[in-house]
Design an enzyme around this catalytic site. Structure first.
Site, mmCIF file in Angstrom:
data_model
loop_
_atom_site.group_PDB
_atom_site.id
_atom_site.type_symbol
_atom_site.label_atom_id
_atom_site.label_comp_id
_atom_site.label_asym_id
_atom_site.label_seq_id
_atom_site.Cartn_x
_atom_site.Cartn_y
_atom_site.Cartn_z
ATOM 1 N N ASP A 148 0.855 -1.188 0.000
ATOM 2 C CA ASP A 148 0.000 0.000 0.000
ATOM 3 C C ASP A 148 0.891 1.237 0.000
ATOM 4 O O ASP A 148 2.036 1.205 0.459
ATOM 5 C CB ASP A 148 -0.931 0.011 1.218
ATOM 6 N N ASP A 181 3.992 2.403 -4.369
ATOM 7 C CA ASP A 181 3.062 3.133 -5.226
ATOM 8 C C ASP A 181 2.909 2.290 -6.493
ATOM 9 O O ASP A 181 3.877 2.115 -7.247
ATOM 10 C CB ASP A 181 3.645 4.514 -5.553
ATOM 11 N N TYR A 241 -12.856 6.859 -14.717
ATOM 12 C CA TYR A 241 -12.874 5.645 -13.896
ATOM 13 C C TYR A 241 -13.370 4.450 -14.717
ATOM 14 O O TYR A 241 -12.745 3.387 -14.745
ATOM 15 C CB TYR A 241 -13.769 5.877 -12.678
HETATM 16 P P1 NAD Z 1 -10.188 1.874 -0.527
HETATM 17 O O1 NAD Z 1 -10.009 3.321 -0.795
HETATM 18 O O2 NAD Z 1 -10.907 1.415 0.695
HETATM 19 O O3 NAD Z 1 -8.761 1.146 -0.569
HETATM 20 C C1 NAD Z 1 -7.843 1.412 -1.596
HETATM 21 C C2 NAD Z 1 -6.442 1.225 -1.063
HETATM 22 O O4 NAD Z 1 -5.535 1.457 -2.155
HETATM 23 C C3 NAD Z 1 -6.069 2.234 0.040
HETATM 24 O O5 NAD Z 1 -5.476 1.566 1.140
HETATM 25 C C4 NAD Z 1 -5.078 3.174 -0.648
HETATM 26 O O6 NAD Z 1 -4.082 3.681 0.235
HETATM 27 C C5 NAD Z 1 -4.465 2.252 -1.694
HETATM 28 N N1 NAD Z 1 -3.874 2.993 -2.810
HETATM 29 C C6 NAD Z 1 -4.410 4.052 -3.476
HETATM 30 N N2 NAD Z 1 -3.556 4.480 -4.400
HETATM 31 C C7 NAD Z 1 -2.471 3.674 -4.345
HETATM 32 C C8 NAD Z 1 -1.249 3.618 -5.051
HETATM 33 N N3 NAD Z 1 -0.947 4.500 -6.022
HETATM 34 N N4 NAD Z 1 -0.350 2.652 -4.725
HETATM 35 C C9 NAD Z 1 -0.623 1.763 -3.731
HETATM 36 N N5 NAD Z 1 -1.754 1.776 -3.022
HETATM 37 C C10 NAD Z 1 -2.671 2.724 -3.325
HETATM 38 O O7 NAD Z 1 -10.901 1.299 -1.853
HETATM 39 P P2 NAD Z 1 -11.749 -0.036 -2.155
HETATM 40 O O8 NAD Z 1 -13.165 0.349 -2.252
HETATM 41 O O9 NAD Z 1 -11.328 -1.147 -1.292
HETATM 42 O O10 NAD Z 1 -11.273 -0.298 -3.652
HETATM 43 C C11 NAD Z 1 -10.338 -1.293 -4.002
HETATM 44 C C12 NAD Z 1 -10.457 -1.527 -5.507
HETATM 45 O O11 NAD Z 1 -11.802 -1.943 -5.800
HETATM 46 C C13 NAD Z 1 -10.213 -0.292 -6.358
HETATM 47 O O12 NAD Z 1 -9.510 -0.675 -7.506
HETATM 48 C C14 NAD Z 1 -11.611 0.176 -6.716
HETATM 49 O O13 NAD Z 1 -11.627 0.903 -7.910
HETATM 50 C C15 NAD Z 1 -12.301 -1.154 -6.861
HETATM 51 N N6 NAD Z 1 -13.759 -1.132 -6.745
HETATM 52 C C16 NAD Z 1 -14.356 -0.608 -5.638
HETATM 53 C C17 NAD Z 1 -15.731 -0.593 -5.555
HETATM 54 C C18 NAD Z 1 -16.449 0.001 -4.376
HETATM 55 O O14 NAD Z 1 -17.669 0.228 -4.484
HETATM 56 N N7 NAD Z 1 -15.796 0.237 -3.252
HETATM 57 C C19 NAD Z 1 -16.516 -1.138 -6.607
HETATM 58 C C20 NAD Z 1 -15.869 -1.681 -7.703
HETATM 59 C C21 NAD Z 1 -14.483 -1.682 -7.766
#
Ligand code: NAD
Length: 249
Positions: free
Chosen positions: A37, A58, A153
Protein backbone atom coordinates in the site's frame (compact mmCIF):
# COMPACT_ATOMS: atom_id res chain seq x y z
CA UNK A 1 -5.11 -28.53 4.90
CA UNK A 2 -6.47 -25.06 4.13
CA UNK A 3 -7.31 -23.92 0.61
CA UNK A 4 -4.45 -21.39 0.30
CA UNK A 5 -2.00 -23.16 2.62
CA UNK A 6 1.49 -21.67 2.21
CA UNK A 7 0.61 -19.84 -1.00
CA UNK A 8 2.39 -16.50 -1.22
CA UNK A 9 -0.04 -13.70 -2.05
CA UNK A 10 0.79 -10.10 -2.88
CA UNK A 11 -2.18 -7.76 -2.44
CA UNK A 12 -2.03 -4.14 -3.53
CA UNK A 13 -4.19 -1.61 -1.73
CA UNK A 14 -4.34 -4.03 1.20
CA UNK A 15 -4.44 -1.28 3.81
CA UNK A 16 -8.16 -0.63 3.37
CA UNK A 17 -11.49 -1.84 2.02
CA UNK A 18 -11.54 -4.81 -0.35
CA UNK A 19 -7.77 -5.33 -0.14
CA UNK A 20 -7.79 -5.42 3.65
CA UNK A 21 -10.74 -7.81 3.80
CA UNK A 22 -8.95 -10.06 1.31
CA UNK A 23 -5.70 -9.96 3.28
CA UNK A 24 -7.67 -11.18 6.30
CA UNK A 25 -9.44 -13.89 4.29
CA UNK A 26 -6.23 -15.10 2.61
CA UNK A 27 -4.49 -15.32 5.99
CA UNK A 28 -7.42 -17.29 7.43
CA UNK A 29 -7.10 -19.70 4.51
CA UNK A 30 -3.41 -20.29 5.20
CA UNK A 31 -1.65 -17.91 2.77
CA UNK A 32 1.48 -15.90 3.46
CA UNK A 33 0.37 -12.38 2.73
CA UNK A 34 2.36 -9.44 1.43
CA UNK A 35 0.42 -6.27 2.14
CA UNK A 36 1.33 -3.52 -0.34
CA UNK A 37 0.00 0.00 0.00
CA UNK A 38 0.98 3.61 -0.47
CA UNK A 39 -0.40 4.42 2.95
CA UNK A 40 2.34 3.37 5.35
CA UNK A 41 0.30 3.51 8.53
CA UNK A 42 -2.69 1.57 7.20
CA UNK A 43 -0.49 -0.95 5.40
CA UNK A 44 1.74 -1.66 8.39
CA UNK A 45 -1.31 -2.05 10.62
CA UNK A 46 -2.95 -4.49 8.20
CA UNK A 47 0.24 -6.53 7.84
CA UNK A 48 0.62 -6.78 11.61
CA UNK A 49 -2.99 -7.90 11.95
CA UNK A 50 -2.71 -10.71 9.39
CA UNK A 51 0.81 -11.74 10.36
CA UNK A 52 2.06 -10.66 6.93
CA UNK A 53 4.79 -8.51 5.49
CA UNK A 54 4.25 -4.84 4.63
CA UNK A 55 5.82 -3.29 1.54
CA UNK A 56 5.26 0.39 0.93
CA UNK A 57 4.63 0.72 -2.79
CA UNK A 58 3.06 3.13 -5.23
CA UNK A 59 1.53 0.83 -7.84
CA UNK A 60 1.93 3.50 -10.51
CA UNK A 61 5.70 3.47 -10.01
CA UNK A 62 7.59 0.72 -11.85
CA UNK A 63 10.53 0.62 -9.42
CA UNK A 64 8.12 0.17 -6.50
CA UNK A 65 6.28 -2.63 -8.29
CA UNK A 66 9.45 -4.57 -9.11
CA UNK A 67 10.69 -4.13 -5.52
CA UNK A 68 7.33 -5.34 -4.19
CA UNK A 69 7.51 -8.71 -6.00
CA UNK A 70 11.27 -9.07 -5.41
CA UNK A 71 10.70 -8.59 -1.68
CA UNK A 72 7.89 -11.17 -1.65
CA UNK A 73 10.04 -13.68 -3.53
CA UNK A 74 13.15 -13.12 -1.41
CA UNK A 75 11.17 -13.39 1.81
CA UNK A 76 8.93 -16.36 0.97
CA UNK A 77 10.46 -18.09 -2.09
CA UNK A 78 7.55 -17.78 -4.54
CA UNK A 79 4.76 -15.50 -5.71
CA UNK A 80 1.67 -17.62 -6.23
CA UNK A 81 -1.15 -15.10 -6.11
CA UNK A 82 -1.22 -11.47 -7.24
CA UNK A 83 -4.31 -9.48 -6.30
CA UNK A 84 -3.85 -6.23 -8.20
CA UNK A 85 -6.46 -4.23 -6.43
CA UNK A 86 -5.25 -0.73 -5.51
CA UNK A 87 -7.29 1.97 -7.14
CA UNK A 88 -8.66 5.45 -6.71
CA UNK A 89 -12.15 6.83 -7.12
CA UNK A 90 -13.15 9.16 -9.94
CA UNK A 91 -12.53 12.90 -9.74
CA UNK A 92 -15.42 14.98 -8.38
CA UNK A 93 -16.98 15.70 -11.73
CA UNK A 94 -15.95 12.86 -13.98
CA UNK A 95 -18.28 13.51 -16.89
CA UNK A 96 -16.49 13.63 -20.23
CA UNK A 97 -17.36 17.32 -20.60
CA UNK A 98 -15.79 18.23 -17.24
CA UNK A 99 -12.86 15.89 -16.57
CA UNK A 100 -9.54 17.57 -17.25
CA UNK A 101 -6.64 15.78 -18.89
CA UNK A 102 -4.52 15.71 -15.71
CA UNK A 103 -7.30 14.09 -13.68
CA UNK A 104 -7.96 11.60 -16.50
CA UNK A 105 -4.26 10.69 -16.67
CA UNK A 106 -3.97 10.23 -12.90
CA UNK A 107 -6.90 7.80 -12.83
CA UNK A 108 -5.43 5.81 -15.74
CA UNK A 109 -2.04 5.69 -14.01
CA UNK A 110 -3.28 4.41 -10.67
CA UNK A 111 -6.13 2.19 -11.91
CA UNK A 112 -4.87 0.87 -15.25
CA UNK A 113 -1.12 1.42 -15.77
CA UNK A 114 -0.61 -0.07 -12.30
CA UNK A 115 -2.25 -3.32 -13.41
CA UNK A 116 -0.08 -3.39 -16.52
CA UNK A 117 3.01 -2.92 -14.33
CA UNK A 118 1.94 -5.52 -11.77
CA UNK A 119 1.15 -8.15 -14.41
CA UNK A 120 4.32 -7.40 -16.35
CA UNK A 121 6.50 -7.90 -13.30
CA UNK A 122 4.73 -10.80 -11.60
CA UNK A 123 4.25 -13.03 -14.65
CA UNK A 124 7.98 -13.92 -14.96
CA UNK A 125 7.92 -15.35 -11.40
CA UNK A 126 4.81 -17.36 -12.23
CA UNK A 127 6.28 -18.59 -15.52
CA UNK A 128 9.30 -19.98 -13.64
CA UNK A 129 6.94 -21.70 -11.18
CA UNK A 130 4.67 -22.97 -13.97
CA UNK A 131 1.62 -21.69 -12.11
CA UNK A 132 -0.04 -18.66 -10.63
CA UNK A 133 -3.30 -16.82 -10.18
CA UNK A 134 -3.69 -13.15 -10.97
CA UNK A 135 -6.85 -11.29 -10.01
CA UNK A 136 -7.17 -7.72 -11.25
CA UNK A 137 -9.81 -5.48 -9.71
CA UNK A 138 -12.00 -3.96 -12.39
CA UNK A 139 -15.61 -3.01 -11.60
CA UNK A 140 -19.14 -3.70 -12.79
CA UNK A 141 -18.91 -0.37 -14.65
CA UNK A 142 -16.38 -1.98 -16.99
CA UNK A 143 -19.13 -4.29 -18.19
CA UNK A 144 -22.12 -1.99 -18.35
CA UNK A 145 -21.10 1.65 -17.92
CA UNK A 146 -22.19 3.84 -15.07
CA UNK A 147 -25.39 5.67 -14.28
CA UNK A 148 -23.36 8.28 -12.40
CA UNK A 149 -21.12 9.64 -15.16
CA UNK A 150 -17.55 8.70 -14.35
CA UNK A 151 -15.70 8.50 -17.63
CA UNK A 152 -12.07 8.27 -16.52
CA UNK A 153 -12.87 5.64 -13.90
CA UNK A 154 -15.07 3.54 -16.18
CA UNK A 155 -12.51 3.70 -18.99
CA UNK A 156 -9.70 2.64 -16.63
CA UNK A 157 -11.70 -0.35 -15.41
CA UNK A 158 -12.66 -1.30 -18.99
CA UNK A 159 -8.94 -1.39 -19.73
CA UNK A 160 -8.32 -3.65 -16.72
CA UNK A 161 -11.02 -6.02 -17.91
CA UNK A 162 -9.72 -6.18 -21.49
CA UNK A 163 -6.12 -6.63 -20.32
CA UNK A 164 -7.12 -9.46 -17.97
CA UNK A 165 -8.92 -11.30 -20.76
CA UNK A 166 -5.97 -10.90 -23.10
CA UNK A 167 -3.45 -12.12 -20.53
CA UNK A 168 -5.72 -14.94 -19.37
CA UNK A 169 -5.87 -16.28 -22.91
CA UNK A 170 -2.19 -15.67 -23.59
CA UNK A 171 -0.80 -17.41 -20.51
CA UNK A 172 -3.38 -20.19 -20.02
CA UNK A 173 -1.06 -22.92 -21.33
CA UNK A 174 1.63 -21.83 -18.85
CA UNK A 175 -0.61 -22.50 -15.86
CA UNK A 176 -1.18 -18.83 -15.12
CA UNK A 177 -4.81 -17.84 -14.65
CA UNK A 178 -5.76 -14.18 -15.01
CA UNK A 179 -9.24 -12.97 -14.08
CA UNK A 180 -10.89 -9.60 -13.73
CA UNK A 181 -12.88 -9.14 -10.56
CA UNK A 182 -15.91 -6.91 -11.18
CA UNK A 183 -17.45 -5.83 -7.87
CA UNK A 184 -20.67 -3.89 -7.64
CA UNK A 185 -20.79 -1.04 -5.10
CA UNK A 186 -18.96 -2.09 -1.93
CA UNK A 187 -19.19 -0.35 1.41
CA UNK A 188 -15.56 0.80 1.76
CA UNK A 189 -13.83 4.13 2.44
CA UNK A 190 -13.57 4.70 -1.33
CA UNK A 191 -17.33 4.52 -1.80
CA UNK A 192 -18.13 6.39 1.41
CA UNK A 193 -15.85 9.26 0.33
CA UNK A 194 -17.59 9.44 -3.03
CA UNK A 195 -21.07 9.44 -1.54
CA UNK A 196 -20.18 11.92 1.21
CA UNK A 197 -19.54 14.47 -1.54
CA UNK A 198 -22.77 13.59 -3.33
CA UNK A 199 -25.35 11.75 -1.16
CA UNK A 200 -27.88 11.62 -4.00
CA UNK A 201 -25.41 9.58 -5.96
CA UNK A 202 -25.64 6.82 -3.33
CA UNK A 203 -29.40 6.67 -3.75
CA UNK A 204 -29.15 6.61 -7.54
CA UNK A 205 -26.63 3.78 -7.30
CA UNK A 206 -28.60 1.83 -4.73
CA UNK A 207 -31.78 1.62 -6.81
CA UNK A 208 -29.81 -0.29 -9.44
CA UNK A 209 -28.75 -3.07 -7.05
CA UNK A 210 -31.34 -5.87 -7.20
CA UNK A 211 -30.17 -7.27 -3.84
CA UNK A 212 -31.05 -3.84 -2.40
CA UNK A 213 -27.86 -3.02 -0.53
CA UNK A 214 -24.16 -2.46 -1.12
CA UNK A 215 -21.72 -5.36 -0.71
CA UNK A 216 -19.62 -5.88 2.38
CA UNK A 217 -15.90 -6.05 1.61
CA UNK A 218 -15.86 -9.57 3.08
CA UNK A 219 -18.28 -10.73 0.38
CA UNK A 220 -15.84 -9.57 -2.29
CA UNK A 221 -12.91 -11.14 -0.44
CA UNK A 222 -14.68 -14.51 -0.46
CA UNK A 223 -14.87 -14.36 -4.27
CA UNK A 224 -11.20 -13.36 -4.53
CA UNK A 225 -10.16 -16.28 -2.33
CA UNK A 226 -12.12 -18.61 -4.60
CA UNK A 227 -10.46 -17.21 -7.74
CA UNK A 228 -7.04 -17.46 -6.10
CA UNK A 229 -7.57 -21.08 -5.11
CA UNK A 230 -7.48 -24.34 -7.05
CA UNK A 231 -11.27 -24.44 -6.74
CA UNK A 232 -11.18 -22.01 -9.68
CA UNK A 233 -8.69 -24.10 -11.68
CA UNK A 234 -10.77 -23.92 -14.89
CA UNK A 235 -11.58 -20.22 -14.62
CA UNK A 236 -9.40 -17.82 -16.53
CA UNK A 237 -9.79 -14.76 -18.77
CA UNK A 238 -13.16 -14.18 -17.12
CA UNK A 239 -15.04 -11.15 -15.93
CA UNK A 240 -16.04 -12.33 -12.49
CA UNK A 241 -19.04 -10.28 -11.43
CA UNK A 242 -19.82 -9.95 -7.72
CA UNK A 243 -22.38 -7.22 -8.10
CA UNK A 244 -25.63 -8.07 -6.30
CA UNK A 245 -27.31 -8.60 -9.67
CA UNK A 246 -26.69 -5.14 -11.18
CA UNK A 247 -25.41 -6.43 -14.48
CA UNK A 248 -28.28 -8.88 -14.81
CA UNK A 249 -31.04 -6.34 -14.27
P1 NAD B 1 -10.19 1.87 -0.53
O1 NAD B 1 -10.01 3.32 -0.79
O2 NAD B 1 -10.91 1.41 0.70
O3 NAD B 1 -8.76 1.15 -0.57
C1 NAD B 1 -7.84 1.41 -1.60
C2 NAD B 1 -6.44 1.22 -1.06
O4 NAD B 1 -5.54 1.46 -2.16
C3 NAD B 1 -6.07 2.23 0.04
O5 NAD B 1 -5.48 1.57 1.14
C4 NAD B 1 -5.08 3.17 -0.65
O6 NAD B 1 -4.08 3.68 0.23
C5 NAD B 1 -4.46 2.25 -1.69
N1 NAD B 1 -3.87 2.99 -2.81
C6 NAD B 1 -4.41 4.05 -3.48
N2 NAD B 1 -3.56 4.48 -4.40
C7 NAD B 1 -2.47 3.67 -4.34
C8 NAD B 1 -1.25 3.62 -5.05
N3 NAD B 1 -0.95 4.50 -6.02
N4 NAD B 1 -0.35 2.65 -4.72
C9 NAD B 1 -0.62 1.76 -3.73
N5 NAD B 1 -1.75 1.78 -3.02
C10 NAD B 1 -2.67 2.72 -3.33
O7 NAD B 1 -10.90 1.30 -1.85
P2 NAD B 1 -11.75 -0.04 -2.15
O8 NAD B 1 -13.17 0.35 -2.25
O9 NAD B 1 -11.33 -1.15 -1.29
O10 NAD B 1 -11.27 -0.30 -3.65
C11 NAD B 1 -10.34 -1.29 -4.00
C12 NAD B 1 -10.46 -1.53 -5.51
O11 NAD B 1 -11.80 -1.94 -5.80
C13 NAD B 1 -10.21 -0.29 -6.36
O12 NAD B 1 -9.51 -0.68 -7.51
C14 NAD B 1 -11.61 0.18 -6.72
O13 NAD B 1 -11.63 0.90 -7.91
C15 NAD B 1 -12.30 -1.15 -6.86
N6 NAD B 1 -13.76 -1.13 -6.74
C16 NAD B 1 -14.36 -0.61 -5.64
C17 NAD B 1 -15.73 -0.59 -5.55
C18 NAD B 1 -16.45 0.00 -4.38
O14 NAD B 1 -17.67 0.23 -4.48
N7 NAD B 1 -15.80 0.24 -3.25
C19 NAD B 1 -16.52 -1.14 -6.61
C20 NAD B 1 -15.87 -1.68 -7.70
C21 NAD B 1 -14.48 -1.68 -7.77
Amino acid sequence: MQRLQDRVAVITGAGSGIGLATARRFAQEGAKVVVADLDEEAGAKAAAEVGGLFVKADVANEDDVTRMYRTAFEEFGSVDIAFNNAGISPPDDDSILETGLDAWRRVQEVNLTSVYLCCKHVIPYMQRQGKGSIINTASFVAVMGSATSQISYTASKGGVLAMSRELGVQFAREGIRVNALCPGPVDTPLLRELFAKDPERAQRRLVHVPIGRFARAEEIAAAVAFLASDDASFITASEFLVDGGISGA
